[in-house]
Design a protein around this motif. Structure first.
Motif, mmCIF file in Angstrom:
data_model
loop_
_atom_site.group_PDB
_atom_site.id
_atom_site.type_symbol
_atom_site.label_atom_id
_atom_site.label_comp_id
_atom_site.label_asym_id
_atom_site.label_seq_id
_atom_site.Cartn_x
_atom_site.Cartn_y
_atom_site.Cartn_z
ATOM 1 N N ALA A 153 1.060 -1.360 -0.213
ATOM 2 C CA ALA A 153 0.207 -0.087 -0.250
ATOM 3 C C ALA A 153 0.486 1.313 0.409
ATOM 4 O O ALA A 153 1.741 1.277 0.703
ATOM 5 N N SER A 154 0.548 2.448 -0.586
ATOM 6 C CA SER A 154 1.388 3.151 -0.908
ATOM 7 C C SER A 154 1.544 4.362 0.456
ATOM 8 O O SER A 154 0.438 4.256 0.883
ATOM 9 N N ASP A 155 2.058 4.335 0.825
ATOM 10 C CA ASP A 155 2.819 5.471 1.996
ATOM 11 C C ASP A 155 3.737 6.554 1.674
ATOM 12 O O ASP A 155 2.570 8.289 2.442
ATOM 13 N N ALA A 156 3.272 7.153 0.882
ATOM 14 C CA ALA A 156 4.138 8.492 0.504
ATOM 15 C C ALA A 156 3.796 8.794 -0.787
ATOM 16 O O ALA A 156 4.781 7.413 -1.859
ATOM 17 N N ILE A 157 3.234 9.088 -2.274
ATOM 18 C CA ILE A 157 3.489 9.618 -3.604
ATOM 19 C C ILE A 157 4.127 11.084 -3.797
ATOM 20 O O ILE A 157 3.227 11.735 -3.443
ATOM 21 N N VAL A 166 -2.006 10.982 -8.274
ATOM 22 C CA VAL A 166 -2.698 9.761 -8.050
ATOM 23 C C VAL A 166 -2.389 9.997 -6.695
ATOM 24 O O VAL A 166 -1.268 10.366 -5.935
ATOM 25 N N ARG A 167 -3.495 9.635 -5.912
ATOM 26 C CA ARG A 167 -3.544 9.798 -4.282
ATOM 27 C C ARG A 167 -3.549 8.899 -3.513
ATOM 28 O O ARG A 167 -2.292 9.093 -2.137
ATOM 29 N N ALA A 168 -3.763 8.080 -3.877
ATOM 30 C CA ALA A 168 -3.104 6.126 -3.588
ATOM 31 C C ALA A 168 -3.241 4.842 -4.520
ATOM 32 O O ALA A 168 -3.470 5.521 -5.437
ATOM 33 N N SER A 169 -2.504 4.442 -4.370
ATOM 34 C CA SER A 169 -2.115 2.452 -4.359
ATOM 35 C C SER A 169 -1.971 1.690 -3.720
ATOM 36 O O SER A 169 -1.122 2.285 -2.525
ATOM 37 N N LYS A 170 -2.832 -0.122 -4.364
ATOM 38 C CA LYS A 170 -2.554 -1.177 -3.425
ATOM 39 C C LYS A 170 -2.146 -1.708 -4.727
ATOM 40 O O LYS A 170 -2.816 -1.810 -6.088
ATOM 41 N N ARG A 171 -1.288 -2.579 -4.701
ATOM 42 C CA ARG A 171 -0.359 -3.543 -5.159
ATOM 43 C C ARG A 171 -0.735 -4.655 -4.525
ATOM 44 O O ARG A 171 -0.251 -5.310 -3.423
ATOM 45 N N LEU A 172 -0.986 -5.880 -4.917
ATOM 46 C CA LEU A 172 -1.186 -7.507 -4.755
ATOM 47 C C LEU A 172 -0.415 -8.212 -5.279
ATOM 48 O O LEU A 172 -0.812 -8.511 -7.021
ATOM 49 N N TYR A 173 1.032 -9.091 -5.319
ATOM 50 C CA TYR A 173 2.045 -10.039 -6.105
ATOM 51 C C TYR A 173 0.929 -11.412 -5.437
ATOM 52 O O TYR A 173 1.140 -12.023 -4.369
ATOM 53 N N GLY A 174 0.936 -12.483 -6.615
ATOM 54 C CA GLY A 174 0.612 -13.693 -5.662
ATOM 55 C C GLY A 174 1.974 -15.257 -6.870
ATOM 56 O O GLY A 174 1.736 -14.450 -7.910
ATOM 57 N N LEU A 175 2.074 -15.653 -6.370
ATOM 58 C CA LEU A 175 2.550 -17.203 -6.314
ATOM 59 C C LEU A 175 2.030 -17.968 -6.963
ATOM 60 O O LEU A 175 1.966 -18.244 -6.254
ATOM 61 N N VAL A 176 1.283 -18.612 -8.009
ATOM 62 C CA VAL A 176 -0.328 -19.316 -7.923
ATOM 63 C C VAL A 176 0.551 -20.958 -9.136
ATOM 64 O O VAL A 176 0.344 -20.107 -10.226
ATOM 65 N N GLN A 177 0.949 -21.336 -8.987
ATOM 66 C CA GLN A 177 1.166 -22.535 -9.917
ATOM 67 C C GLN A 177 2.339 -22.547 -11.142
ATOM 68 O O GLN A 177 2.367 -22.794 -12.369
ATOM 69 N N GLY A 178 3.588 -21.271 -10.079
ATOM 70 C CA GLY A 178 4.133 -20.951 -11.020
ATOM 71 C C GLY A 178 3.782 -20.061 -11.456
ATOM 72 O O GLY A 178 4.844 -19.222 -12.385
ATOM 73 N N ARG A 179 2.786 -19.083 -11.854
ATOM 74 C CA ARG A 179 2.945 -17.677 -12.328
ATOM 75 C C ARG A 179 2.374 -16.857 -11.745
ATOM 76 O O ARG A 179 2.359 -17.042 -10.668
ATOM 77 N N LEU A 180 3.205 -15.660 -12.029
ATOM 78 C CA LEU A 180 3.450 -14.534 -11.327
ATOM 79 C C LEU A 180 1.797 -13.855 -11.603
ATOM 80 O O LEU A 180 2.018 -13.408 -12.524
#
Length: 204
Positions: A153-157, A166-180
């Motif tokens: 989650a963005s802490d400072a921009i 852009v006031r805020a940003s969130k990102r989710l990454y996951g490793l699923v069956q060898g894929r990103l």
């Protein structure tokens, strides 16, 4: 398949070791004021032995508008040069959205924080991520990694005077069956925090 740590990787970033390498795949941008666009992403995580990972991402839009009907013979548009091909001759005017058009580029650094926030689960590691966007923004993310999942989650921009707000940003990454797999949410252009883009990448 047995996982092995990349040669020379600093122990401080072992929790992120599964990210190291080159990734490529397709995704979709869909956001008010931007529209819906399909893209190809090239993503690289590498290291130089320091206590961090280096990060580089390039998104290239595949197409801007899907026509309602197929063009008649002789009406097909001229092919657009791939900007990654140094020998290709680029058109004099290229609109954003043409095949191969670079949509965004990012570079940055990912670090496992030495600070452990109160309440962080035992099987997770605190993260500090710095991302510079060529459009004129620098974002500091904080988050956590564990069990093949990363939440940021963005802490400072900070942005230049010509960059979009852009006031805020969130990102989710996951490793699923060898894929990103990843998804991003943005609060921008007067919109509240909402889904902006997602992609599924394969290791190259």
């Amino acid at each position: 398949m047995t996982f092995t740590f990349p040669d020379g990787l600093s122990p401080e970033v072992y929790p992120l070791a599964w990210l190291v390498g080159r990734w490529r795949g397709e995704g979709v941008i869909d956001y008010p004021g931007v529209g819906k666009k399909t893209f190809v992403q090239d993503l690289v995580f590498d290291h130089d032995g320091g206590p961090y990972l280096r990060f580089e991402s390039t998104l290239r839009v595949l197409e801007s508008v899907v026509p309602d009907k197929l063009p008649a013979d002789g009406e097909w548009p001229a092919p657009v040069a791939d900007p990654t091909d140094a020998e290709a001759e680029a058109p004099e005017t290229a609109e954003v959205g043409e095949p191969g058009t670079v949509w965004s580029t990012e570079t940055g650094y990912w670090r496992v924080s030495t600070d452990r926030p109160e309440g962080l689960e035992e099987n997770k590691h605190a993260l500090e991520v710095l991302v510079a966007d060529a459009s004129g923004r620098i974002t500091v993310y904080i988050g956590a990694a564990g069990n093949g999942r990363i939440d940021l989650a963005s802490d400072a921009i900070a942005r230049t005077s010509t960059a979009s707000e852009v006031r805020a940003s969130k990102r989710l990454y996951g490793l699923v069956q060898g894929r990103l797999l990843w998804v991003e949410e943005l609060a921008a252009f007067g919109e509240p925090l909402r889904s902006y883009a997602s992609a599924e990448l394969d290791r190259q």
